[in-house]
Design an enzyme around this catalytic site. Sequence first.
Site, PDB file in Angstrom:
ATOM      1  N   TRP B 308       0.816  -1.211   0.000  1.00 42.97           N
ATOM      2  CA  TRP B 308       0.000   0.000   0.000  1.00 42.97           C
ATOM      3  C   TRP B 308       0.848   1.259   0.000  1.00 42.97           C
ATOM      4  O   TRP B 308       0.406   2.306  -0.483  1.00 42.97           O
ATOM      5  CB  TRP B 308      -0.967   0.005   1.186  1.00 42.97           C
ATOM      6  CG  TRP B 308      -2.082  -0.951   0.955  1.00 42.97           C
ATOM      7  CD1 TRP B 308      -2.243  -2.173   1.537  1.00 42.97           C
ATOM      8  CD2 TRP B 308      -3.168  -0.802   0.029  1.00 42.97           C
ATOM      9  NE1 TRP B 308      -3.360  -2.791   1.039  1.00 42.97           N
ATOM     10  CE2 TRP B 308      -3.952  -1.983   0.112  1.00 42.97           C
ATOM     11  CE3 TRP B 308      -3.566   0.186  -0.859  1.00 42.97           C
ATOM     12  CZ2 TRP B 308      -5.105  -2.175  -0.658  1.00 42.97           C
ATOM     13  CZ3 TRP B 308      -4.707  -0.005  -1.614  1.00 42.97           C
ATOM     14  CH2 TRP B 308      -5.453  -1.169  -1.519  1.00 42.97           C
ATOM     15  N   ASN B 310       3.614   1.606  -1.677  1.00 44.38           N
ATOM     16  CA  ASN B 310       4.482   1.712  -2.848  1.00 44.38           C
ATOM     17  C   ASN B 310       3.804   1.590  -4.200  1.00 44.38           C
ATOM     18  O   ASN B 310       4.442   1.847  -5.208  1.00 44.38           O
ATOM     19  CB  ASN B 310       5.600   0.673  -2.751  1.00 44.38           C
ATOM     20  CG  ASN B 310       6.606   1.031  -1.685  1.00 44.38           C
ATOM     21  OD1 ASN B 310       7.453   1.883  -1.882  1.00 44.38           O
ATOM     22  ND2 ASN B 310       6.469   0.418  -0.514  1.00 44.38           N
ATOM     23  N   TRP B 311       2.533   1.173  -4.236  1.00 43.87           N
ATOM     24  CA  TRP B 311       1.946   0.996  -5.573  1.00 43.87           C
ATOM     25  C   TRP B 311       1.440   2.303  -6.130  1.00 43.87           C
ATOM     26  O   TRP B 311       1.461   2.504  -7.339  1.00 43.87           O
ATOM     27  CB  TRP B 311       0.877  -0.093  -5.563  1.00 43.87           C
ATOM     28  CG  TRP B 311      -0.496   0.352  -5.185  1.00 43.87           C
ATOM     29  CD1 TRP B 311      -0.983   0.454  -3.932  1.00 43.87           C
ATOM     30  CD2 TRP B 311      -1.550   0.734  -6.066  1.00 43.87           C
ATOM     31  NE1 TRP B 311      -2.278   0.879  -3.972  1.00 43.87           N
ATOM     32  CE2 TRP B 311      -2.654   1.062  -5.268  1.00 43.87           C
ATOM     33  CE3 TRP B 311      -1.667   0.835  -7.445  1.00 43.87           C
ATOM     34  CZ2 TRP B 311      -3.868   1.481  -5.813  1.00 43.87           C
ATOM     35  CZ3 TRP B 311      -2.871   1.262  -7.984  1.00 43.87           C
ATOM     36  CH2 TRP B 311      -3.960   1.577  -7.166  1.00 43.87           C
ATOM     37  N   ASN B 312       0.990   3.220  -5.267  1.00 44.03           N
ATOM     38  CA  ASN B 312       0.433   4.483  -5.733  1.00 44.03           C
ATOM     39  C   ASN B 312       1.149   5.600  -4.975  1.00 44.03           C
ATOM     40  O   ASN B 312       0.685   6.042  -3.926  1.00 44.03           O
ATOM     41  CB  ASN B 312      -1.073   4.484  -5.436  1.00 44.03           C
ATOM     42  CG  ASN B 312      -1.766   5.698  -5.984  1.00 44.03           C
ATOM     43  OD1 ASN B 312      -1.137   6.727  -6.226  1.00 44.03           O
ATOM     44  ND2 ASN B 312      -3.064   5.599  -6.173  1.00 44.03           N
ATOM     45  N   ILE B 313       2.285   6.025  -5.509  1.00 40.20           N
ATOM     46  CA  ILE B 313       3.121   6.978  -4.782  1.00 40.20           C
ATOM     47  C   ILE B 313       2.474   8.354  -4.651  1.00 40.20           C
ATOM     48  O   ILE B 313       2.567   8.955  -3.579  1.00 40.20           O
ATOM     49  CB  ILE B 313       4.526   7.056  -5.419  1.00 40.20           C
ATOM     50  CG1 ILE B 313       5.276   5.746  -5.192  1.00 40.20           C
ATOM     51  CG2 ILE B 313       5.334   8.221  -4.866  1.00 40.20           C
ATOM     52  CD1 ILE B 313       5.645   5.440  -3.767  1.00 40.20           C
ATOM     53  N   PRO B 314       1.784   8.907  -5.681  1.00 42.15           N
ATOM     54  CA  PRO B 314       1.176  10.226  -5.466  1.00 42.15           C
ATOM     55  C   PRO B 314       0.255  10.253  -4.252  1.00 42.15           C
ATOM     56  O   PRO B 314       0.357  11.151  -3.413  1.00 42.15           O
ATOM     57  CB  PRO B 314       0.411  10.472  -6.774  1.00 42.15           C
ATOM     58  CG  PRO B 314       1.165   9.712  -7.795  1.00 42.15           C
ATOM     59  CD  PRO B 314       1.645   8.471  -7.088  1.00 42.15           C
ATOM     60  N   VAL B 315      -0.638   9.252  -4.132  1.00 50.57           N
ATOM     61  CA  VAL B 315      -1.551   9.225  -2.990  1.00 50.57           C
ATOM     62  C   VAL B 315      -0.780   8.965  -1.695  1.00 50.57           C
ATOM     63  O   VAL B 315      -1.036   9.603  -0.671  1.00 50.57           O
ATOM     64  CB  VAL B 315      -2.662   8.162  -3.203  1.00 50.57           C
ATOM     65  CG1 VAL B 315      -3.392   7.866  -1.900  1.00 50.57           C
ATOM     66  CG2 VAL B 315      -3.647   8.634  -4.264  1.00 50.57           C
ATOM     67  N   TYR B 324      -0.651  11.836   7.713  1.00 45.31           N
ATOM     68  CA  TYR B 324       0.020  10.969   8.688  1.00 45.31           C
ATOM     69  C   TYR B 324       1.007  11.754   9.550  1.00 45.31           C
ATOM     70  O   TYR B 324       0.923  11.738  10.780  1.00 45.31           O
ATOM     71  CB  TYR B 324       0.713   9.835   7.937  1.00 45.31           C
ATOM     72  CG  TYR B 324       1.388   8.809   8.803  1.00 45.31           C
ATOM     73  CD1 TYR B 324       0.646   7.881   9.526  1.00 45.31           C
ATOM     74  CD2 TYR B 324       2.781   8.744   8.878  1.00 45.31           C
ATOM     75  CE1 TYR B 324       1.270   6.928  10.303  1.00 45.31           C
ATOM     76  CE2 TYR B 324       3.409   7.789   9.648  1.00 45.31           C
ATOM     77  CZ  TYR B 324       2.650   6.887  10.358  1.00 45.31           C
ATOM     78  OH  TYR B 324       3.267   5.949  11.131  1.00 45.31           O
ATOM     79  N   HIS B 349     -12.458   5.121  -1.311  1.00 45.25           N
ATOM     80  CA  HIS B 349     -12.769   3.972  -2.169  1.00 45.25           C
ATOM     81  C   HIS B 349     -14.290   3.776  -2.259  1.00 45.25           C
ATOM     82  O   HIS B 349     -14.833   3.592  -3.350  1.00 45.25           O
ATOM     83  CB  HIS B 349     -12.116   2.692  -1.619  1.00 45.25           C
ATOM     84  CG  HIS B 349     -10.711   2.492  -2.094  1.00 45.25           C
ATOM     85  ND1 HIS B 349      -9.624   3.023  -1.460  1.00 45.25           N
ATOM     86  CD2 HIS B 349     -10.213   1.814  -3.158  1.00 45.25           C
ATOM     87  CE1 HIS B 349      -8.528   2.690  -2.106  1.00 45.25           C
ATOM     88  NE2 HIS B 349      -8.846   1.959  -3.141  1.00 45.25           N
TER      89      HIS B 349
END
Lengths: 419, 419
Positions: B308, B310-315, B324, B349
């Site tokens: 989570w 690393n797959w969507n770096i912009p978010v 955070y 989501h």
Amino acid sequence: MKKKVFELLTLAAASPAPVHCLLPHSCHVLQESLLSSASGYSNYRGILNWCVVMLVLSNARLFLENIIKYGILVDPIQVVSLFLKDPYSWPAACLIIVSNVFILAALYTERRLAVGTISEMTGLILHMFNLTSLLIFPSATVLSVPSMTPVGGVLSLGVYTVLFLKLYSYQDTNRWCREIRQAKAKRLTRSYSCKYITVHAHVTYPGNLTHRDMYYFVFAPTLCYQLNFPRSSRIRKRFLMRRLFEMWMVPTIQNSMKPFQVPNHLIWLIFFYWFFHSSMNFVAELLQFGDREFYKDWWNSETVTYFWANWNIPVHKWCLRHFYKPMLRKGINKFCAQTAVFLVSAFFHEYLVSVPLKMFRLWAFMGMMAQVPLAWFVSRFLNGNYGNAAVWISLIIGQPVAVLMYVHDYYVIHYGGTT
Amino acid sequence: MKKKVFELLTLAAASPAPVHCLLPHSCHVLQESLLSSASGYSNYRGILNWCVVMLVLSNARLFLENIIKYGILVDPIQVVSLFLKDPYSWPAACLIIVSNVFILAALYTERRLAVGTISEMTGLILHMFNLTSLLIFPSATVLSVPSMTPVGGVLSLGVYTVLFLKLYSYQDTNRWCREIRQAKAKRLTRSYSCKYITVHAHVTYPGNLTHRDMYYFVFAPTLCYQLNFPRSSRIRKRFLMRRLFEMWMVPTIQNSMKPFQVPNHLIWLIFFYWFFHSSMNFVAELLQFGDREFYKDWWNSETVTYFWANWNIPVHKWCLRHFYKPMLRKGINKFCAQTAVFLVSAFFHEYLVSVPLKMFRLWAFMGMMAQVPLAWFVSRFLNGNYGNAAVWISLIIGQPVAVLMYVHDYYVIHYGGTT
């Protein structure tokens, strides 16, 4: 008021650029995406795991169904019946047992040579006779015994071919040892330092000419003989069990895939893993054979030459040590030597296919020889990922075409010309 | 004579092991196979190429057939009809055009704040009102306009969600700038050094509050605002063309795969490549946006958390920087902060699925929240390749299950309870 805002903005924008940033919260850096070839990134271990997971999951249902219906899929009677048409005559097994004669012949010839009771020339002639018989005897048997099945034929010819390469290496290496011994006697040679540390007793020529040493070499997963193989310090039981599990599991998965009409290429990939990783590592672990380089990273090959030099390291090592380098030393130029290697390789490919099928079509021979112009083409016009893709395409398309040629002709011969 | 040979052999074997090898032709070294996890090897770029080649080849026939039959597969009329039931009312497009109002509202609020004509509190309230409207206005429109298709709804809500995150980052960053300016005025801050070299003019606060800068940020492939984004030195035309080709090619391949009942998971993988590699790099190249880290090596993730993150770096970058870390600074403990991030993610989501489908089922929300115990389980009991396989399995099985839930319920509602 709006005007005031704009004045301020213009002022700020026009102010000279400072050498330091005002903002500590910069979170962007100049960098490439990982998948761009410019990034130079290459860690795709996860993709390999993905392939395995997809393979297992996509077959899990069928696999479970089969287990529930039939128990383990590798039916021993079915496997045995592959080798035997007539269960009372075991031609393939007999042929493999007889191969011991050639192994012992090579050993005894070397012993005579070591003590000098026969001349170097006599020894060479004896070895050449022994090696030639190793190729002719099994092929003659396969062609003349009607109860030999194609699978049994491929298997026994495979064993004999491996033995041929091993015993050739054995006599070559022992001859080099004698040459060094002679040179030493004349005080002409320097001593060579040992590159590895071994817990096993160190053996020197001719102390290596024992049955134990010979049979260790015969069973070891290598084609190149050397005194004092590097040995692993212990047998790792968990490693051994994992490889054994794979050796059983992989053909089961392959079997369960049959109904899907899986491409021939995938079967070759699975076979590669089963033979070059699982089985060879299993044998090596059992024999505490230290050198586990059975393949290199051929999946990244960007040229055809790189693929052939890296997918099958035992054969490549043998070709380099006992065929290519001796030719170079004799002054033959590089391109001729390379072509000669491909010629020999083409001969053995043809030998292993034509004889068991009792069908001489030269497809395998031509397939191998076609690699020479293909290698030239790929290295001339393509590189990087494009070269890699070209190698994959030649594998994906080339293999099934070659196999199809034989299957087609085999059916035409054995079941009449239906097409 | 035989005895003599043996005497010699025994003698040689018993001789003390020398520190150097007699044989210069040692060709084996103690080493592991590359595919053994002990080897630490991980270069599988070729496997990725193999996946691409297999994908292309296995669809080539159908792909060509379709091209011959229908021309290009991405039928523009079909694509347009996805967005519009009634071609004379374009609710999704209108909605996206209206979004400019919110962008300008944020910019003008910042300008007032920069010159101090409104207080920090007023500015914050204005921004919060603007951001809340950004979420409520489009969902109210989607729910109330009957000519809105589900695809059009997802697309416009997606645009608004992206804008929400961008404008939140915009006001946060500009507030930090003002805080630094104030601190500077009091001579309390040290200067921050600039980590990158840029050919573009350097801008300082409030010189960034221009339309040009705002719209550059809106179109840039990032959710985190910063003054002076790192810029690439030029637009590489070949790179741009390759990405454009992929942007056209990838959906065509995906389309041609429909008849094969390809797993949902594969479609997600292809979508990932299309969106996060091809499209984002295309936009970035066009805007000379330097930071191309849109994803990291999530395919190697050995824990769910790593996936989570690393797959969507912009978010991920946005969550870290604007949600955070501020929470940690306020003294909230790590686990609570992490769970809060998953909660917000779960909310979005659900928002992006429920509103366009006009169906409130909480599957997406629960799917995201289920990641928390899953992450704990995987990191507690599995590691290495097993952890990686677990992450892949959770992706391969989890996604289709979540999608199936909605598809099932959607069909039950719209086409009657047939099951």
